[in-house]
Design an enzyme around this catalytic site. Structure first.
Site, PDB file in Angstrom:
ATOM      1  N   LYS A 100      65.597  13.381   2.819  1.00 11.34           N
ATOM      2  CA  LYS A 100      66.878  13.039   3.047  1.00 11.34           C
ATOM      3  C   LYS A 100      67.738  13.036   1.903  1.00 11.34           C
ATOM      4  CE  LYS A 100      65.777   8.906   4.430  1.00 11.34           C
ATOM      5  NZ  LYS A 100      64.071   8.883   4.366  1.00 11.34           N
ATOM      6  N   ARG A 138      56.009  14.168  -5.892  1.00  7.49           N
ATOM      7  CA  ARG A 138      57.241  13.423  -6.364  1.00  7.49           C
ATOM      8  C   ARG A 138      56.877  12.262  -7.226  1.00  7.49           C
ATOM      9  NH1 ARG A 138      61.524  10.471  -2.321  1.00  7.49           N
ATOM     10  NH2 ARG A 138      60.470   8.745  -2.660  1.00  7.49           N
TER      11      ARG A 138
END
Ligand code: AMP
Length: 186
Positions: free
Chosen positions: A13, A127
């Site tokens: 997103k 990440r």
């Protein structure tokens, strides 16, 4: 254009929001980013939110609503915005609907970036290596996924029923996914 960007943590997103900001020249309103800023600045709101965020739980709805009430009336929201990370449960959908009525705003489209759980865990673990986020630890990542499927996923059905939901395949390269989003916002 007013857009809701939906989908699980690690679904891309934030990355895709950056592209939409440039393309549509509207701000991204990420409740996660706003909360992290509050935590960093040690505001009362940040101090209240921190323990929830660090344990992967949702911050209480009234805190989020208060924050959004202040943000959505800012002048850069006049031409539209991308909501990223809000609403996060059915109560927040109701809160948002009420706020939209008060502001005379309408959401044009809800984009659901879809990805399967294995892919999401892989991305989040990758990440976590350099994000600096205190909630990017393996057990908290799992907790955030669980919270997503239990509390946030039901809102997808709600937006499906309202007819504004577009499903976008979130597996592939960043450019491929951007291409798919470009098609649906034409
Ligand atoms: P995110 O950056 O969207 O993954 O959000 C990071 C964390 O901030 C979440 O795990 C929650 O603790 C909190 N958070 C962000 N947005 C919301 C929201 N709309 N409602 C409740 N908590 C939120």
């Amino acid at each position: 254009m007013k857009i809701l960007l939906l989908g699980p943590p690690g679904g891309g997103k934030g990355t895709q929001a950056k592209f939409l900001i440039e393309k549509l020249n509207i701000p991204q309103i990420s409740t996660g980013d706003m909360l992290r800023e509050h935590v960093k600045n040690k505001t009362d709101l940040g101090n209240e939110a921190k323990s929830y965020m660090d344990s992967g739980k949702l911050v209480p709805d009234n805190v989020i609503l208060g924050m959004m009430k202040v943000r959505l009336v800012e002048s850069d929201c006049n031409n539209g915005y991308i909501l990223d990370g809000f609403p996060r449960n059915l109560q927040q959908v109701e809160n948002l609907n009420q706020l939209l009525i008060e502001l005379d705003h309408t959401i044009d489209i809800a984009i659901n970036l879809k990805a399967d759980e294995n892919e999401l865990m892989k991305r989040l673990i990758k990440r976590s290596k350099n994000s600096g986020r205190s909630d990017d630890k393996i057990e908290i990542i799992s907790k955030r996924q669980k919270v997503y499927w239990e509390q946030t996923a039901p809102i997808i059905q709600y937006y499906k029923r309202t007819g504004i939901l577009i499903e976008v395949n979130g597996i592939g390269t960043i450019a491929e996914i951007t291409g798919r989003i470009t098609e649906v916002i034409k």
